[in-house]
Design an enzyme around this catalytic site. Structure first.
Site, PDB file in Angstrom:
ATOM      1  N   ALA A 224       0.834  -1.202   0.000  1.00  0.00           N
ATOM      2  CA  ALA A 224       0.000   0.000   0.000  1.00  0.00           C
ATOM      3  C   ALA A 224       0.868   1.250   0.000  1.00  0.00           C
ATOM      4  O   ALA A 224       1.889   1.300   0.695  1.00  0.00           O
ATOM      5  CB  ALA A 224      -0.912   0.001   1.222  1.00  0.00           C
ATOM      6  N   PRO A 225       0.474   2.257  -0.782  1.00  0.00           N
ATOM      7  CA  PRO A 225       1.232   3.512  -0.765  1.00  0.00           C
ATOM      8  C   PRO A 225       1.115   4.192   0.596  1.00  0.00           C
ATOM      9  O   PRO A 225       0.145   3.990   1.327  1.00  0.00           O
ATOM     10  CB  PRO A 225       0.553   4.346  -1.857  1.00  0.00           C
ATOM     11  CG  PRO A 225      -0.820   3.765  -2.005  1.00  0.00           C
ATOM     12  CD  PRO A 225      -0.669   2.312  -1.691  1.00  0.00           C
ATOM     13  N   GLY A 226       2.118   5.009   0.923  1.00  0.00           N
ATOM     14  CA  GLY A 226       2.084   5.722   2.192  1.00  0.00           C
ATOM     15  C   GLY A 226       3.053   5.133   3.201  1.00  0.00           C
ATOM     16  O   GLY A 226       3.867   4.251   2.891  1.00  0.00           O
ATOM     17  N   VAL A 227       2.958   5.617   4.416  1.00  0.00           N
ATOM     18  CA  VAL A 227       3.839   5.185   5.503  1.00  0.00           C
ATOM     19  C   VAL A 227       3.447   3.784   5.964  1.00  0.00           C
ATOM     20  O   VAL A 227       2.276   3.514   6.203  1.00  0.00           O
ATOM     21  CB  VAL A 227       3.756   6.173   6.687  1.00  0.00           C
ATOM     22  CG1 VAL A 227       4.692   5.738   7.811  1.00  0.00           C
ATOM     23  CG2 VAL A 227       4.078   7.590   6.228  1.00  0.00           C
ATOM     24  N   ARG A 228       4.418   2.908   6.077  1.00  0.00           N
ATOM     25  CA  ARG A 228       4.125   1.545   6.515  1.00  0.00           C
ATOM     26  C   ARG A 228       3.732   1.522   7.988  1.00  0.00           C
ATOM     27  O   ARG A 228       4.266   2.263   8.815  1.00  0.00           O
ATOM     28  CB  ARG A 228       5.328   0.638   6.272  1.00  0.00           C
ATOM     29  CG  ARG A 228       5.613   0.442   4.780  1.00  0.00           C
ATOM     30  CD  ARG A 228       6.677  -0.596   4.529  1.00  0.00           C
ATOM     31  NE  ARG A 228       6.961  -0.711   3.099  1.00  0.00           N
ATOM     32  CZ  ARG A 228       7.830  -1.571   2.564  1.00  0.00           C
ATOM     33  NH1 ARG A 228       8.494  -2.401   3.363  1.00  0.00           N
ATOM     34  NH2 ARG A 228       8.022  -1.608   1.257  1.00  0.00           N
ATOM     35  N   GLY A 229       2.787   0.660   8.323  1.00  0.00           N
ATOM     36  CA  GLY A 229       2.254   0.609   9.674  1.00  0.00           C
ATOM     37  C   GLY A 229       3.172  -0.104  10.643  1.00  0.00           C
ATOM     38  O   GLY A 229       4.003  -0.938  10.251  1.00  0.00           O
ATOM     39  N   MET A 230       2.993   0.214  11.937  1.00  0.00           N
ATOM     40  CA  MET A 230       3.790  -0.415  12.987  1.00  0.00           C
ATOM     41  C   MET A 230       3.170  -1.715  13.488  1.00  0.00           C
ATOM     42  O   MET A 230       3.821  -2.528  14.115  1.00  0.00           O
ATOM     43  CB  MET A 230       3.974   0.555  14.149  1.00  0.00           C
ATOM     44  CG  MET A 230       4.833   1.763  13.806  1.00  0.00           C
ATOM     45  SD  MET A 230       5.203   2.807  15.242  1.00  0.00           S
ATOM     46  CE  MET A 230       3.620   3.626  15.461  1.00  0.00           C
TER      47      MET A 230
ATOM     48  N   LYS B  60      -5.248  -6.025   5.174  1.00  0.00           N
ATOM     49  CA  LYS B  60      -4.442  -5.765   6.359  1.00  0.00           C
ATOM     50  C   LYS B  60      -4.144  -7.068   7.086  1.00  0.00           C
ATOM     51  O   LYS B  60      -5.059  -7.855   7.365  1.00  0.00           O
ATOM     52  CB  LYS B  60      -5.171  -4.808   7.305  1.00  0.00           C
ATOM     53  CG  LYS B  60      -5.351  -3.398   6.761  1.00  0.00           C
ATOM     54  CD  LYS B  60      -6.003  -2.513   7.808  1.00  0.00           C
ATOM     55  CE  LYS B  60      -6.010  -1.054   7.379  1.00  0.00           C
ATOM     56  NZ  LYS B  60      -6.568  -0.182   8.433  1.00  0.00           N
TER      57      LYS B  60
ATOM     58  N   ASP C  15     -15.864   0.265   7.423  1.00  0.00           N
ATOM     59  CA  ASP C  15     -16.292  -1.101   7.720  1.00  0.00           C
ATOM     60  C   ASP C  15     -15.212  -2.063   7.236  1.00  0.00           C
ATOM     61  O   ASP C  15     -14.468  -1.780   6.286  1.00  0.00           O
ATOM     62  CB  ASP C  15     -17.613  -1.400   7.007  1.00  0.00           C
ATOM     63  CG  ASP C  15     -18.288  -2.663   7.537  1.00  0.00           C
ATOM     64  OD1 ASP C  15     -17.864  -3.168   8.593  1.00  0.00           O
ATOM     65  OD2 ASP C  15     -19.251  -3.125   6.898  1.00  0.00           O
TER      66      ASP C  15
END
Length: 584
Positions: A325-331, A346, A381
């Site tokens: 996914a584009p953007g900052v990678r999640g923690m 996810k 949702d």
């Protein structure tokens, strides 16, 4: 009478489905009474109960199967093949065939732990033909305008059988007709064949009753939604029944799509033929997937079925591959997307960044919390999948390598197949931090305003997002800001909002003042700014738009209102669209 094990298996599953539908219908039909009486807290409880109902009925049916049949028979796929055939015949006369098939699938998946997903043994593909004969049940009522739009609106409101009297029907219809005169295309307003068409079913949600249909004329059509609410700050009639008013008139596709958004609670609406109702709604909102509309009218499990079928079809087209996914990678989550399907996937990572003090079980419970809660148009949702299996060449190599690295207990390779043990899916949006870098000044001002509104509306629904970083919010195609990262979400009433003591100085967070302790639920609104915005100018603008978000008393006031039992209104349309001034 057929008494083979496979037939009895099919009949037992159908018995469980009928029990589910009976209870579902009872909760839904009672929405009219709850609206009539203004039983808003009861409405919230009914919404949660109906969401929980599906899994409860599946669990009950599984237990019944295990008591009735041997494990050897229950786990024999060929028995399920024959049971599928019997079940398809048993449900053929029903008006909710697709829902019955999904219930069968749920039991199959419960028995086989989401493995052996084959159309021979369950309904991967529906047995209902697309060209099946229509039920013949009349979905809508219709009235010609005949030059009198106010009379047509009166017909629309009076025919809804809402029982409560309107406070001032003449005023409501006059305001509605004036708005239609101003906003309808001229070809419809002036057409001799202009008409209003409304579904017989009333759509109840929170404090609103929605009449849904369309306006036609001159060969054109626009959607039509008439939201009806209890009169505000008004006396009841002599029988003690709250009076009603028409809150606005909505005719744009975007406004109607927001009413049916994937970020809202499910409607309580009684529909005789679900697939025909969804088909009608799709004609009003052509961009809405069928799965989202099934979920919107309460059938979220079948919405998942429709989503899964559409996803399989999209993957088979091979137009693109799954990518990071584009953007900052999640923690906490590893996130990937299939752009052509507008879907985000996810996966909970095996290990989290040290800054995150949560566990996988806590994360799952947070997602379940949001699923059950009123999302007030501000929280996406989700659908939850187990053993999601895709051929490895559908993945970008970098994406697959990343998933195998950060979530090896969840993502595995079996030959040429990628098996994902557990994942969530959400509608794809543009991350807010990326949107702000790409939009012009006018759009930036609008989205900063909506970002603050999103936080306020979640808070009004007793939800605190926890992590309010821009990257945890997305922007829809209508420009609405939606929260989608739930690993730190909690009830607002669980938070302890505090002011920073004046003597603590700037170093309180680093322990410069030993006498100032911070508890795990302590939150300091004064400190929101630096965490939300790295750009000082955006922070300055945001503070001008929403200064109260940085004040302790604002948050404490919301908490007190919730504790006092107040259900704060969150409208699925702008305040500027409401007839509120005339209705008070």
């Amino acid at each position: 009478m057929n008494t083979t094990p496979a037939y009895r298996l099919a009949a037992t599953i159908l018995h469980g489905f009928e029990a589910y539908r009976t209870r579902f219908k009872a909760i839904t039909l009672d929405a009219q009474r709850r609206f009539q009486e203004g039983a808003w807290r009861e409405s919230q409880q009914a919404s949660i109960a109906r969401i929980n109902l599906y899994q409860q009925q599946v669990d009950d049916a599984v237990e019944r199967l295990k008591r009735t049949f041997s494990n050897e028979l229950l786990t024999h796929c060929e028995v399920w093949r024959e049971a599928r055939s019997h079940y398809a015949e048993l449900i053929r006369p029903r008006l909710d065939v697709e829902l019955a098939e999904t219930f069968f699938n749920s039991l199959f998946c419960a028995i086989f732990k989401h493995r052996h997903i084959r159309n021979e043994w369950m309904f991967v593909i529906s047995s209902r033909k697309e060209a099946a004969q229509r039920s013949g049940i009349e979905l809508c009522r219709r009235r010609s305008i005949d030059g009198d739009w106010q009379a047509a609106l009166r017909w629309a409101l009076e025919g809804a059988a809402l029982h409560n009297p309107f406070a001032d029907m003449a005023r409501d219809t006059r305001l509605g007709a004036a708005l239609l005169n101003k906003t309808l295309p001229g070809t419809i307003w002036q057409a001799k064949d202009a008409a209003i068409e409304l579904l017989h079913s009333v759509f109840y949600r929170n404090k609103g009753a929605y009449l849904v249909g369309r306006v036609t004329g001159g060969g054109e059509q626009v959607p039509l939604v008439l939201p009806v609410r209890h009169q505000e700050h008004a006396e009841q009639n002599t029988e003690g029944v709250p009076r009603l008013h028409l809150d606005t008139v909505l005719i744009t596709p975007d406004d109607v799509a927001i009413i049916f958004s994937f970020s809202r609670a499910y409607f309580q609406v009684d529909v005789a033929v679900p697939n025909e109702c969804v088909g009608y709604l799709q004609r009003l909102m052509p961009h809405k997937p069928a799965g989202e509309l099934y979920a919107a009218i309460g059938f979220f499990k079948h919405g998942k079925t429709e989503f899964f079928r559409a996803l399989n079809q999209q993957v088979a087209k091979r137009e693109d591959v799954f990518i990071i996914a584009p953007g900052v990678r999640g923690m906490v989550m590893a996130v990937f997307v299939l752009p052509s399907a507008r879907t985000v996937f996810k996966i909970i990572k095996d290990t989290f960044d040290p800054a995150k003090d949560v566990t996988p079980d806590i994360v799952r419970e947070k997602y379940h919390l949001v699923k059950r809660h009123d999302r007030v148009g501000r929280m996406a949702d989700t659908q939850e999948f187990s053993n999601f299996t895709v051929h490895n060449d559908h993945f970008d190599p970098e994406c697959l390598a990343h998933l195998l690295e950060v979530a090896p207990s969840t993502v595995t390779l079996k030959g040429e197949k990628v098996v994902i043990k557990h994942c969530y899916t959400e509608r794809m949006m543009t991350p807010l931090n990326i949107y702000l870098e790409q939009c012009d000044d006018e759009a930036q001002l609008a989205v900063l305003k909506d970002y603050g509104d999103a936080i306020k509306q979640m808070a009004a629904a007793n939800i605190f997002p926890g992590d309010m970083l821009l990257k945890n919010f997305g922007v829809t195609r209508q420009g609405r800001v939606i929260f989608y990262d739930y690993d730190e979400v909690c009830y607002l009433t669980e938070c302890h909002f505090r002011a920073i003591p004046a003597a603590s100085g700037d170093d309180y967070l680093s322990g410069g003042n030993e006498s100032f302790s911070i508890g795990p639920n302590d939150i300091f609104p004064e400190e929101f700014g630096p965490f939300m915005f790295a750009n000082p100018e955006r922070l300055r603008v945001f503070k001008q738009l929403h200064p109260e978000l940085f004040e302790v008393r604002y948050w404490q006031g919301l908490q007190q209102a919730i504790v006092d039992g107040r259900i704060i209104d969150v409208y699925p349309y702008g305040n500027e669209q409401r007839f509120v001034d005339a209705a008070q």
